[in-house]
Scaffold this active site. Structure first.
Site, short mmCIF file in Angstrom:
data_model
loop_
_atom_site.label_atom_id
_atom_site.label_comp_id
_atom_site.label_asym_id
_atom_site.label_seq_id
_atom_site.Cartn_x
_atom_site.Cartn_y
_atom_site.Cartn_z
N GLU A 123 0.54 -1.22 -0.10
CA GLU A 123 0.03 0.16 0.33
C GLU A 123 1.10 1.11 -0.27
O GLU A 123 0.27 2.15 -0.54
CB GLU A 123 -0.81 -0.31 1.13
N ASP A 124 2.47 1.26 0.72
CA ASP A 124 2.77 2.79 0.61
C ASP A 124 3.97 3.04 0.17
O ASP A 124 4.36 4.02 0.11
CB ASP A 124 3.13 2.89 2.73
#
Ligand code: MN
Length: 735
Positions: free
Chosen positions: A76-77
């Site tokens: 996600e990051d």
């Protein structure tokens, strides 16, 4: 921040066979992936996944879980992809990280506390693997522990969510310690002043007598033992959150709240519960108004226990809960959270609740095995979460969570919101993109229903597309009402023309006056029956004007013409068994293709605009539209009351298609069928059905049901077909 070797050491303590190289690889990979990212605290971002992994070592989780924890925020990051994780760490770990990424997306959705139970189920449904859930809870716990660095508005939102969703979930799973820590951290974030007051007070009480809990435990055990009762006693200081929620619930000021110590006394039988209570009450003064007997009168959630508060040893108030082991199990884990025995709950609701509680019970046992087992590795690999997998949970744009059976469509979703939303639904957006209404919804989808103003009637065919009973019933109801209205509308036109033919003027009032004579209760009922062909228009006229003569069969005044030589614009008055025919201007208009309702087209051969048509009304079947050349009309000649004067009303008909049947004789050679279908397609004809009979080795006879816009369109197609070399004849047939 703990070091690489510290993490490995922690794992080694409970898992001597751990794959050190794998842990080290994940450690280094995650650290590099997060690079210079910082947390709100200013710490390197990597400290977060590392701490999450460390929390999981307390639960003695397997290598895959620890690695997944280290990698849980990478997809996600950072620029990491699922494929990369699969390649470097294997498919199993890839799937775990992927599950965590899905859950993380869920964090962004707005939510309402009233939907908490469904949100918990959604979490379980998405998790699929118990390890995903464990990493998620540890992730939340670490985020809560470091929440004070986060800006206030976001902090409150996260704390509320934790209190509503994650803390109760941990509790249902039997992780009471994690539940309590999550609750307290949320409480601290939401009500910092109240939290400080309570913790200060607790500190003060603790300072006064440090070993108070142990002393009360001993005193209770001794007294019970002297009276022949073997009891298992455990005491504890209540958590600030639990003290506070009691203050809230009972509206007590903090000064009055002195029983911050709670003791659980587990005995062998119900009888011993009451004996223990008697002993306690005769030994220490009890606080009035605090005794509750939940054994003789259990709580609605099946909670059984005796509650009392005494001024115990050291003049310290102590809250006591006395119960058996069975009662304790229910209170701790079981169905306590489920209002199983709620009054008025339907059989279905009870079954669903029982199923839910079994699901949580199963989860709790699973976690017990993980955290207490010697080697959780293999067990974890073969334990798949199948909780609530038969359901799908979707959001409205405003964040309301809707639970439906798996396979549900946006149509189901619309009906779950409201029947009117379902009935007026014409389209949908799923996660912002326009999608077909028959799409299968997935967990976490945000669904926006597009409605058309004035639309109140769902297509009857939806009934077979939906999954929920609610949607099905609503569609059926709406369809029935529409059919009823359609019959009544048709009946009204027939009645009005009946009056016209008799030289009278119809009004609702004159019909109302004769309702008793017709043995009907409303105008609507009469119209509907006439529309269905169950009552004759002429009988209605004669109920008002008895002097009007009854219809008699009258022969046709014109020969039925063949499919050629139709004259456009001629009236219908001369064609049927004339009794019911008025002027052509009063013919009943047949709208486009509403074949799902009361009007249908001749099943063998259809009818198309441009055909001169007649309606035949058969009781219970509604109206069937025939072209006047249809030989099937002959079968109705003895029933003049069935004949209806109808005409096309085709303002918006270009887009519609009407059925017609063709019979072709064609040469039996390769490619002939392709030639024929090609010619029809070329003219924008639509083939609904084809059947072929071999007449000889050289010729085939083909019956074609096609959809065309009107008679001209049909004739164009016939002409084109005749021009084909492979076709020796092409004619339209009716019946
Ligand atoms: Mn995280």
């Amino acid at each position: 921040m703990i070091r690489q070797y510290e993490l490995v050491d922690r794992v080694k303590k409970y898992n001597p066979h751990t794959d050190e190289a794998l842990l080290n690889r994940a450690y280094v990979y995650a650290m590099k992936a997060h690079g210079g990212q910082k947390r709100a605290s200013g710490d390197p971002y990597f400290s977060h996944p590392l701490e999450v992994a460390a929390i999981l070592t307390e639960f003695r989780l397997d290598d895959a879980s620890i690695v997944a924890a280290l990698l849980h925020d990478t997809i996600e990051d950072t620029s990491t992809t699922r494929q990369e994780v699969d390649e470097l760490f294997g498919h199993q770990i890839g799937a775990l990280v992927d599950g965590l990424t899905k859950l993380k997306k869920l964090d962004l959705v707005s939510r309402q506390a009233t939907q908490a139970e469904n949100l918990r189920k959604l979490l379980l449904a998405i998790s699929e693997d118990v390890r995903v859930l464990m990493v998620k809870l540890a992730d939340r716990l670490h985020n809560m522990r470091t929440l004070h660095y986060v800006p206030e508005a976001k902090r409150k939102r996260i704390a509320e969510e934790t209190l509503d969703i994650y803390a109760p979930l941990a509790g249902r799973m039997g992780m009471q310690e994690m539940r309590e820590e999550l609750e307290d951290l949320s409480f601290q974030a939401l009500f910092p002043d109240a939290h400080k007051t309570i913790t200060d007070r607790l500190k003060h009480l603790r300072a006064r007598s440090s070993d108070i809990i142990a002393r009360i435990e001993q005193a209770l055990a001794k007294k019970l033992f002297e009276n022949g009762i073997q009891a298992d006693i455990s005491g504890r200081e209540k958590r600030p959150y639990s003290i506070w929620s009691k203050m809230e619930r009972k509206a007590i000021a903090f000064e009055q709240l002195s029983d911050v110590f709670a003791f659980r006394i587990i005995v062998g039988s119900v009888e011993e519960c009451y004996r223990a209570l008697g002993i306690v009450h005769t030994t220490w003064p009890c606080v009035p108004g605090r005794f509750k007997d939940y054994i003789s009168t259990p709580k609605q959630n099946d909670y059984h226990s005796l509650h009392t508060t005494v001024i115990g040893p050291g003049h310290q108030r102590a809250e006591l809960q006395i119960r058996t082991e069975d009662m304790d199990r229910v209170a701790e884990y079981g169905i306590a959270a489920h209002p199983l025995y709620k009054d008025g709950a339907s059989e279905e609701e009870r079954a669903a609740l029982a199923k839910d509680s079994r699901a949580y019970e199963w989860l709790r046992r699973t976690l017990e095995i993980i955290t207490e087992g010697d080697s959780p590795e293999e067990f974890l690999e073969h334990t798949k979460l199948e909780l609530f997998q038969d359901q799908v949970f979707c959001f409205t744009p405003k964040g309301r969570l809707i639970a439906m059976p798996r396979g549900a469509t946006p149509i189901d979703f619309a009906y779950e919101i409201h029947t009117n939303v379902g009935n007026s639904c014409v389209g949908c957006k799923i996660n912002g993109l326009t999608q077909p209404l028959v799409s299968e919804l997935r967990n976490g989808d945000e669904v926006e229903i597009i409605r058309a103003e004035g639309q109140t009637q769902p297509p009857a065919a939806w009934e077979s597309l939906v999954r929920t009973g609610k949607a099905r019933a609503a569609i059926r109801r709406a369809t029935r009402a529409a059919v009823r209205a359609q019959y009544a509308g048709l009946g009204r036109q027939i009645v009005e023309r009946g009056f016209e033919r008799a030289g009278k003027v119809y009004s609702d009032d004159i019909l109302k006056a004769v309702l008793p004579r017709l043995a009907r209760t409303s105008v609507e009922e009469v119209m509907s029956e006439v529309g269905r062909g169950e009552m004759l228009a002429n009988d209605v006229v004669r109920a008002v004007y008895p002097e009007v003569k009854a219809d008699r069969p009258v022969g046709r005044t014109e020969k039925v013409p063949g499919s050629r030589g139709l004259k456009h614009g001629s009236t219908l008055r001369e064609i049927g068994p004339g009794a019911i025919h008025g002027a052509s201007g009063s013919a009943i208009p047949i709208l486009g293709l509403r074949a799902d309702l009361a009007v249908r087209f001749a099943p063998n051969g259809g009818a198309v605009p441009g055909d001169r048509i007649v309606g035949i009304m058969v009781p219970g079947e509604g109206v069937t539209i025939y072209p006047i050349q249809s030989p099937e009309l002959a079968g109705h000649e003895d029933h003049p009351e069935r004949w209806l004067d109808v005409r096309w009303d085709m303002e918006a008909a270009e887009v519609l298609r009407f059925p017609a049947r063709l019979k072709l004789t064609c040469v039996n050679e390769p490619g002939s069928l392709a030639n024929i279908t090609g010619a029809i397609a070329e003219r924008d004809g639509n083939i609904d059905d084809i059947s072929m009979v071999a007449r000889s080795s050289d010729f085939h006879e083909i019956t074609l049901d096609i959809g065309v816009h009107d008679l001209k369109h049909l004739n164009d197609i016939i002409r084109d077909l005749k021009r084909l070399d492979v076709v020796s004849s092409a004619v339209r047939v009716n019946g």
